[in-house]
Design a protein around this motif. Structure first.
Motif, PDB file in Angstrom:
ATOM      1  N   ARG A  11       0.964   9.727  -5.993  1.00  0.00           N
ATOM      2  CA  ARG A  11       1.502  10.724  -5.031  1.00  0.00           C
ATOM      3  C   ARG A  11       1.911  11.728  -6.267  1.00  0.00           C
ATOM      4  O   ARG A  11       2.704  11.299  -8.306  1.00  0.00           O
ATOM      5  N   GLY A  12       1.156  13.536  -6.604  1.00  0.00           N
ATOM      6  CA  GLY A  12       0.834  14.007  -7.430  1.00  0.00           C
ATOM      7  C   GLY A  12       0.308  13.908  -8.666  1.00  0.00           C
ATOM      8  O   GLY A  12       0.002  14.348 -10.011  1.00  0.00           O
ATOM      9  N   LYS A  13      -0.745  12.281  -8.512  1.00  0.00           N
ATOM     10  CA  LYS A  13      -1.261  11.971  -9.564  1.00  0.00           C
ATOM     11  C   LYS A  13      -3.125  12.427  -9.278  1.00  0.00           C
ATOM     12  O   LYS A  13      -3.840  12.745 -10.780  1.00  0.00           O
ATOM     13  N   ASP A  14      -3.459  11.369  -8.552  1.00  0.00           N
ATOM     14  CA  ASP A  14      -5.051  11.346  -7.499  1.00  0.00           C
ATOM     15  C   ASP A  14      -4.135  11.595  -6.730  1.00  0.00           C
ATOM     16  O   ASP A  14      -4.560  10.808  -5.702  1.00  0.00           O
ATOM     17  N   LEU A  15      -4.785  12.889  -5.662  1.00  0.00           N
ATOM     18  CA  LEU A  15      -4.889  12.455  -4.309  1.00  0.00           C
ATOM     19  C   LEU A  15      -5.898  12.425  -3.329  1.00  0.00           C
ATOM     20  O   LEU A  15      -5.166  11.418  -2.631  1.00  0.00           O
ATOM     21  N   LYS A  16      -6.599  11.979  -3.876  1.00  0.00           N
ATOM     22  CA  LYS A  16      -7.596  10.430  -3.008  1.00  0.00           C
ATOM     23  C   LYS A  16      -7.419   9.268  -2.972  1.00  0.00           C
ATOM     24  O   LYS A  16      -7.912   8.804  -1.892  1.00  0.00           O
ATOM     25  N   ALA A  17      -7.043   9.337  -4.288  1.00  0.00           N
ATOM     26  CA  ALA A  17      -6.474   7.661  -4.168  1.00  0.00           C
ATOM     27  C   ALA A  17      -5.298   7.246  -3.696  1.00  0.00           C
ATOM     28  O   ALA A  17      -5.182   6.451  -2.773  1.00  0.00           O
ATOM     29  N   MET A  18      -4.520   8.960  -3.268  1.00  0.00           N
ATOM     30  CA  MET A  18      -3.306   9.293  -2.484  1.00  0.00           C
ATOM     31  C   MET A  18      -3.692   9.042  -0.791  1.00  0.00           C
ATOM     32  O   MET A  18      -2.749   7.899  -0.230  1.00  0.00           O
ATOM     33  N   ASP A  19      -4.388   9.289  -0.837  1.00  0.00           N
ATOM     34  CA  ASP A  19      -5.083   9.316   0.719  1.00  0.00           C
ATOM     35  C   ASP A  19      -6.048   7.909   1.452  1.00  0.00           C
ATOM     36  O   ASP A  19      -4.791   7.542   2.079  1.00  0.00           O
ATOM     37  N   ALA A  20      -6.134   7.330   0.174  1.00  0.00           N
ATOM     38  CA  ALA A  20      -6.640   6.375   0.300  1.00  0.00           C
ATOM     39  C   ALA A  20      -5.662   4.751   0.749  1.00  0.00           C
ATOM     40  O   ALA A  20      -5.816   3.963   1.903  1.00  0.00           O
ATOM     41  N   PHE A  21      -4.558   5.101  -0.088  1.00  0.00           N
ATOM     42  CA  PHE A  21      -3.635   3.627   0.267  1.00  0.00           C
ATOM     43  C   PHE A  21      -2.856   4.324   1.358  1.00  0.00           C
ATOM     44  O   PHE A  21      -2.422   3.643   1.984  1.00  0.00           O
ATOM     45  N   ASP A  22      -2.445   5.472   1.782  1.00  0.00           N
ATOM     46  CA  ASP A  22      -2.205   5.510   2.849  1.00  0.00           C
ATOM     47  C   ASP A  22      -2.041   5.694   4.376  1.00  0.00           C
ATOM     48  O   ASP A  22      -1.962   4.689   4.697  1.00  0.00           O
TER      49      ASP A  22
ATOM     50  N   PHE B   3       1.095  -1.296  -0.043  1.00  0.00           N
ATOM     51  CA  PHE B   3      -0.207   0.143  -0.307  1.00  0.00           C
ATOM     52  C   PHE B   3       1.352   1.140   0.802  1.00  0.00           C
ATOM     53  O   PHE B   3       0.411   2.126  -0.756  1.00  0.00           O
ATOM     54  N   ALA B   4       1.985   0.873   0.627  1.00  0.00           N
ATOM     55  CA  ALA B   4       3.119   2.770   0.615  1.00  0.00           C
ATOM     56  C   ALA B   4       3.734   2.444  -0.805  1.00  0.00           C
ATOM     57  O   ALA B   4       3.711   3.743  -1.226  1.00  0.00           O
ATOM     58  N   TYR B   5       3.849   1.281  -1.880  1.00  0.00           N
ATOM     59  CA  TYR B   5       4.365   1.470  -2.839  1.00  0.00           C
ATOM     60  C   TYR B   5       2.924   1.840  -4.261  1.00  0.00           C
ATOM     61  O   TYR B   5       3.547   3.576  -5.135  1.00  0.00           O
ATOM     62  N   LYS B   6       1.560   2.027  -3.550  1.00  0.00           N
ATOM     63  CA  LYS B   6       0.435   2.539  -4.527  1.00  0.00           C
ATOM     64  C   LYS B   6       0.340   4.086  -4.183  1.00  0.00           C
ATOM     65  O   LYS B   6       0.068   4.335  -5.068  1.00  0.00           O
TER      66      LYS B   6
END
Length: 455
Positions: A431-442, A423-426
């Motif tokens: 990062r810098g592409k899709d903030l919503k997806a980045m937050d979900a994976f984080d 999930f860290a990789y995803k």
């Protein structure tokens, strides 16, 4: 005529002397004057005319067996047991009908049996394994004579305890062929009970290591009949793993899989075999290794299909996909480094007329790496997502399980670490592409990372 009569008289006299000497032996033996009996029988044995006769061997065996049985006399005459045994064997050689044993009595046989057994137990308790084995072997031989001839008023056909002690003593002495020989005799008679399960395990392991397929199959069949709840499939897989080539194992897997005869356990075992194929066969190239990894995925998935609460099977599937993801990610990173290297080594073209051609040539150099990574992006992501899918199944199953064993604890701790990494990789890819997806994976990364070492 007188001469012939004299010879006849001499022969009769000799017979009478012999009969009288043996009578003295019998009398001394009867009243338990054992050393007197020894003196008398030793005289008979020393007479060249009496040597080789069945009655001489019989009475020597009977006397020496009693000396052997008496603890004080056994200490005084330490070879008594050996001499009694030798005399009995010579007697049986000389008189196959064992008429004297049947008419005069077999007390000497019982004496050797009892004494050998008692000494065997003492040696066994003192962990003198070879000495114990020698004594129990004697006990078994003489108990067999007793039960075969029905000299005991019991209905048993052999002494189970002596046989078990004999096998176990040989096992502890490291004499596997002898241990298997006597365990096999017990197994042939389908001796069973809680205390005998390990005996059948030993036989299975022995015939696996000696590559004896006929005996392995024979005793596994008996073991399955007597202990139907024990997992004998592991032994069958072990036999195959130790004695079949990788190609033969693969062929067997395909055959039994198609026939629908594989159980959950066997699917798991085949999965392990295919996973470790490269350790068994160092000649496998990367494509062959990948073939067997995919075979193991197939086996583990089918084990899971048999039991959807098998968290180990789902973990194994997830780990293989994780390894595939790691291989693709390594290749992806290597291509990026190669492009960076090309860029670092690129000469600066200052002539505006030549710059366009230089840029075009450089782009051609980069194109194979860019295309490879574009193609790899899809398969990399597929394996990453499959790994997450199967590892989350494993986590859900094992998290809900009460009383996890040590293997399950280790697996669930590894699972949360793998999931945190993925999930860290995803997250970083978004990062810098899709903030919503980045937050979900984080959020998923933090969930699993917080569980590190918690199980």
């Amino acid at each position: 005529m007188k001469k012939l009569l004299l010879l006849a008289l001499l022969a009769v006299t000799a017979q009478l002397v012999n009969a009288q000497d043996l009578k003295k032996v019998q009398t001394s033996l009867l009243i338990k004057r054992l050393e007197d009996a020894k003196t008398e029988i030793d005289k008979v044995v020393a007479d060249p005319k009496q040597q080789g006769k069945p009655e001489t061997f019989y009475w020597k065996a009977s006397v020496y067996a009693e000396l052997y049985q008496d603890a004080k006399l056994r200490e005084k005459y330490p070879t008594a047991g050996k001499e009694a045994d030798e005399a009995f064997k010579k007697y049986i050689e000389a008189d196959a009908s064992i008429a004297l044993l049947k008419t005069k009595g077999a007390e000497g046989v019982f004496s050797i049996y009892r004494t050998s057994y008692q000494i065997g137990v003492k040696s066994f308790n003192e962990k003198k394994w070879e000495e114990a084995a020698a004594n129990f072997k004697l006990a078994v031989e003489y108990s067999d004579m007793i039960f075969t001839n029905k000299w005991s008023n019991t209905n048993i056909t052999f002494d189970t305890t002596s046989l078990l002690y004999l096998a176990y003593s040989n096992q502890n002495a490291g004499n596997a062929p002898e241990a298997a020989k006597y365990y096999s005799r017990l197994a042939d008679n389908k001796v069973s009970g809680e205390n005998y399960l390990d005996m059948y395990k030993y036989l299975a392991d022995h015939f696996i290591s000696t590559k004896n397929e006929a005996n392995f199959k024979k005793y596994i069949a008996i073991a399955k009949e007597l202990y139907p709840t024990h997992n004998w499939e592991e032994s069958e897989i072990d036999y195959m793993d130790h004695n079949m080539s990788l190609a033969e194992k693969t062929q067997l897997y395909d055959k039994e899989d198609a026939a629908g005869t594989l159980s959950e356990i066997k699917y798991l075992e085949f999965g392990d075999i295919f996973t470790n194929a490269h350790h068994k066969d160092k000649s496998l190239d990367s494509s062959q290794e990948r073939f067997y990894n995919l075979k193991s995925v197939d086996a583990y998935k089918k084990a899971f299909a048999k039991n959807t609460q098998n968290g180990i099977a789902s973990f194994n599937v997830g780990v293989i996909y994780y390894n595939f993801f790691g291989e693709y990610d390594d290749q992806y990173a290597a291509n990026i480094r190669a492009m960076q290297g090309l860029n670092a080594d690129r000469p600066v073209e200052k002539d505006p007329k030549k710059k366009a051609a230089s840029d075009a040539a450089f782009k051609l150099k980069l194109e194979p790496y860019k295309k490879a990574n574009a193609d790899m992006e899809k398969v990399l992501t597929e394996n990453l997502d499959l790994s997450i899918e199967w590892l989350e199944k494993s986590y859900t199953i094992l998290k809900a399980k009460a009383g996890r064993n040590s293997t399950e604890k280790s697996v669930i701790n590894k699972t949360v670490d793998f999931l945190a990494n993925m999930f860290a990789y995803k997250r970083d890819k978004m990062r810098g592409k899709d903030l919503k997806a980045m937050d979900a994976f984080d959020a998923k990364y933090k969930e699993y990372d917080a569980l590190h070492g918690k199980f």
